[in-house]
Design an enzyme around this catalytic site. Structure first.
Site, PDB file in Angstrom:
ATOM      1  N   GLU A 223     -13.011 -21.840 137.999  1.00  0.00           N
ATOM      2  CA  GLU A 223     -13.887 -22.494 138.971  1.00  0.00           C
ATOM      3  C   GLU A 223     -14.394 -21.516 140.016  1.00  0.00           C
ATOM      4  O   GLU A 223     -15.564 -21.582 140.427  1.00  0.00           O
ATOM      5  CB  GLU A 223     -13.120 -23.635 139.640  1.00  0.00           C
TER       6      GLU A 223
ATOM      7  N   GLU B  22      -8.933 -35.592 148.987  1.00  0.00           N
ATOM      8  CA  GLU B  22     -10.346 -35.628 148.600  1.00  0.00           C
ATOM      9  C   GLU B  22     -10.827 -37.047 148.287  1.00  0.00           C
ATOM     10  O   GLU B  22     -11.568 -37.282 147.336  1.00  0.00           O
ATOM     11  CB  GLU B  22     -10.583 -34.698 147.408  1.00  0.00           C
TER      12      GLU B  22
ATOM     13  N   ASP C  38      -7.088 -23.170 147.378  1.00  0.00           N
ATOM     14  CA  ASP C  38      -7.612 -23.836 146.189  1.00  0.00           C
ATOM     15  C   ASP C  38      -8.020 -22.837 145.113  1.00  0.00           C
ATOM     16  O   ASP C  38      -9.210 -22.588 144.924  1.00  0.00           O
ATOM     17  CB  ASP C  38      -8.809 -24.715 146.564  1.00  0.00           C
TER      18      ASP C  38
ATOM     19  N   GLU D 253       1.109 -25.076 139.558  1.00  0.00           N
ATOM     20  CA  GLU D 253      -0.188 -25.444 139.006  1.00  0.00           C
ATOM     21  C   GLU D 253      -1.127 -24.248 139.115  1.00  0.00           C
ATOM     22  O   GLU D 253      -1.490 -23.817 140.213  1.00  0.00           O
ATOM     23  CB  GLU D 253      -0.789 -26.647 139.744  1.00  0.00           C
TER      24      GLU D 253
ATOM     25  N   TRP E  51     -14.649 -27.698 154.800  1.00  0.00           N
ATOM     26  CA  TRP E  51     -15.574 -27.645 153.669  1.00  0.00           C
ATOM     27  C   TRP E  51     -16.509 -26.433 153.758  1.00  0.00           C
ATOM     28  O   TRP E  51     -17.208 -26.110 152.801  1.00  0.00           O
ATOM     29  CB  TRP E  51     -16.427 -28.915 153.626  1.00  0.00           C
TER      30      TRP E  51
END
Length: 718
Positions: free
Chosen positions: A410, A308, A382, A404, A561
């Site tokens: 989010e 990113e 993600d 993680e 994206w």
């Protein structure tokens, strides 16, 4: 209400205080989290009063004093009488290192793992004694919190024989906090780190943060965003980090920092950040020496590189291993570690974003230093509401991998939706990689057992901010709590049992509250999946802020994206083909799992459209077509939120007014937004399929163009 009535109310309240009667639920604001230590009265309180009379610490350190303060606070409240330190008496709680002669004599052993502890009920010259023995002072503190947790959840403490040792070495929060106090993907106010007033001003908030983390076994915190600012490594900010480290140290919590790979250029005056350049290596070694002079127990660096737009070793045609090893060599003399994130995808257009981390890192297996651990997100995209487990787990046997998770939501409704993440964490940890045959779970990769790694870790992206309730809503606190409890023992922790603990301590242990509340929590994440991304759909959120649906977005510069990239919906069907006829991402899994995912008939329907592009008429196991199943599943998610609202309304008598009202309002927002998700998604996918809605399905309230026109330029957490 007349004056006489008000006077009567005051008299009743005064009598309740004098007589020690438990009042109705009092107003609370959520600040105390699960450390409320509220007495319940009745037989349970009486039993605890008989069992606990006093405290007797063995040894003296800042951590032992922290344990004493917590025990005094908790036991005095739970027994409704002052519990203080004094010589051993009947009912004493005796605590200290197992190696201390006084403790060893009581428990008959002298060695316990460093962060481990035992809780033991013993007799000492006829006196009933509760012993908390630790392998370190931090272990003693963990044992103190365990005792208090058992009492808060109404468990007997009369015959304790408990031994606990954490299965994972590094149990960390990752704060995505910036120096201007904004929080990337934060939905609970500003960063709690007030960098402007540090190091001189250290409010009690910082100590309460440390208490909360220690109570669930978290032993480290990364203070700053992975999209790091190099100024975090300059002396003024290192002094601020050192002040926080001093506060956290008694609670067994180490401080870590995210390191910007290009810092030698930005704050070091060098012309390059090439990890093989001797001047760059010398700069990082000098920087590590400086940090350890200020923070002797500094944990190490977390690094996001070549992802990113972040700088990294690939900018100099070096590998991730070469970049990580350069930093590892700098911190190794001090006992530090480097946590190198595997969340990478190239600046050019990949074949399949889900394959990128595997392709980049598997060839590097065995090339990392012993003090490097690769930090891998739970899924390959993600932090989606649901993803299959990341194929890297089990695929790098020579390299320790660190999980993680994202605690901040989010992609799961942010702060306003009730979504208990325990089932998500559990689903991933219990997934079987089959890398060494059946039973090769992700949890066994993480705790080091599968490949015999000593360096182990699990990280959670924090959901903490300056909101008085810490996490944006009271139920969001449960995700912080369950992360810590699962990090302690990923293989055996149970999401439902942990939810019961949290509900009992945060609200009330009354089973008339706990059971329906936990039932609601355990269904909540699946409800979010259903009304956002059912049947394996993923990354359908609006661009940038990720608030609300955006499956129609398809005009951004990079294919990956765009939400349309992930669902591939057209008149023929829907889903991302990751089989051999498509991107072949299935081949990154062990053969047993690859075969399972390669066939729509054996792929779990929860992951179906993650791996397969299927016709709208594909027949599901229910007998319905894929189109009908998709539409009805969206509706089922909305129905679940309606049921959650009804459950919460039925629990009003058990909850204080403020927290009950807050959750009621947030559930109303969640219901409205679930309907929005359902209607916008169904309207869009119907424009692709051209098919009528199944019987009983609600028609979207507006045309597709209405949903597409919605804009949210100031959504939080961007």
């Amino acid at each position: 209400m007349g004056r006489l009535s008000q006077a009567m109310v005051g008299l009743v309240a005064a009598l309740a205080l004098v007589l020690g009667l438990a009042p109705a639920a009092q107003a609370e604001d959520g600040y105390d989290l699960w450390l409320r230590y509220q007495p319940e009265g009745g037989a349970v309180e009486t039993a605890y009063r008989r069992a606990v009379s006093s405290l007797h610490p063995v040894g003296d350190s800042a951590t032992i004093r922290a344990a004493t303060a917590e025990l005094e606070r908790g036991l005095s409240s739970l027994t409704a009488r002052a519990v203080t330190t004094r010589p051993i008496a009947d009912g004493a709680v005796v605590y200290g290192l197992a190696s201390a002669p006084e403790i060893a004599a009581l428990i008959g052993q002298t060695t316990i793992a460093p962060e481990g502890y035992v809780l033991r009920s013993v007799r000492d010259n006829g006196r009933r004694v509760t012993v908390i023995a630790g392998g370190s002072d931090t272990g003693v503190l963990y044992g103190a919190f365990d005792l208090l947790r058992r009492m808060q959840t109404r468990q007997s403490i009369d015959d304790l024989n408990i031994a606990e040792t954490p299965a994972v070495h590094l149990r960390l929060l990752n704060h995505w906090d910036n120096l201007d106090r904004s929080v990337e993907r934060g939905y609970a106010g500003q960063s709690i780190w007030d960098w402007h007033t540090l190091p001189g001003f250290t409010p009690g908030l910082y100590t309460d943060y440390a208490r909360a983390n220690a109570s669930i076994g978290i032993n480290g915190t990364v203070l700053n965003n992975v999209n790091a600012n190099a100024l975090s490594l300059t002396e003024p900010y290192l002094l601020k980090a050192a002040a926080l480290a001093d506060i956290f140290r008694p609670y067994g919590i180490k401080v870590y920092l995210s390191a910007r790979f290009s810092a030698p250029i930005e704050i070091g005056g060098l012309a390059t950040a090439d990890p093989l350049d001797p001047a760059v290596q010398a700069w990082w070694k000098a920087k590590a020496d400086e940090i350890y002079r200020l923070i002797p127990d500094f944990g190490g660096f977390l690094v996001k590189a070549n992802s990113e737009g972040q700088p990294g070793p690939q900018d100099y045609h070096r590998t991730h291993a070469e970049g990580a090893n350069m930093l590892a060599d700098a911190v190794a003399p001090h006992g530090g570690v480097v946590m190198w994130r595997a969340f990478v995808y190239a600046h050019d257009n990949p074949e399949d974003r889900a394959k990128q981390a595997f392709d980049d890192f598997v060839p590097l297996d065995g090339q990392f230093r012993d003090n490097v651990i690769v930090q891998v997100k739970n899924g390959a995209i993600d932090f989606q509401p649901r993803e299959p487990f990341h194929p890297l787990f089990g695929a790098m046997p020579k390299t320790p991998l660190m999980m993680e998770f994202q605690i901040t939501k989010e992609y799961l409704g942010q702060a306003t939706h009730l979504a208990y993440l325990g089932p998500l964490f559990e689903e991933v940890l219990r997934a079987d990689t089959h890398q060494r045959g059946p039973g090769s779970t992700v949890a066994k990769v993480i705790d080091g057992r599968l490949f015999n790694h000593r360096l182990t870790g699990i990280a959670g992206v924090a959901n903490i901010g300056t909101d008085r309730n810490w996490s944006g809503s009271d139920f969001n606190q449960a995700n912080w709590y369950v992360f810590g409890r699962m990090a302690w023992d990923p293989e055996h922790a149970d999401a439902a049992a942990i939810a019961r603990e949290w509900a009992a301590m945060t609200f009330t242990p009354d089973p008339r509250f706990v059971e329906p509340a936990v039932g609601m929590m355990m269904r909540s994440r699946e409800a979010v999946v259903d009304y956002m991304t059912p049947l394996g759909l993923h990354h359908l959120m609006a661009t940038g802020h990720h608030y609300g649906p955006g499956p129609w977005v398809s005009d951004l510069a990079r294919p990956e994206w765009n939400p349309a990239y992930y669902h591939q919906a057209d008149v023929a069907g829907i889903g991302f083909d990751r089989t051999a006829s498509g991107s072949d991402a299935v081949s990154q899994y062990a053969p047993e799992i690859a075969r399972l995912f390669a066939d729509p008939a054996t792929t779990p329907e929860a992951d179906l459209l993650w791996f397969h592009h299927l016709p709208w008429t594909y027949r599901m196991r229910s007998g319905r077509t894929l189109w009908d199943e998709l539409v009805l599943t969206y509706g089922h998610g909305v129905d679940e939120v309606t049921a959650m609202q009804a459950t919460w309304a039925s629990l009003e008598d058990f909850v204080d007014r403020e927290r009950f009202a807050d959750t009621t309002q947030l559930l109303a927002i969640q219901h409205d937004e679930a309907v929005w998700w359902r209607d916008a998604s169904v309207a869009y996918f119907q424009s692709r399929s051209g098919l009528p809605l199944p019987a009983g399905a609600a028609a979207p309230a507006h045309p597709l163009s209405w949903y597409e026109a919605l804009q949210f330029p100031y959504a939080p957490g961007h």
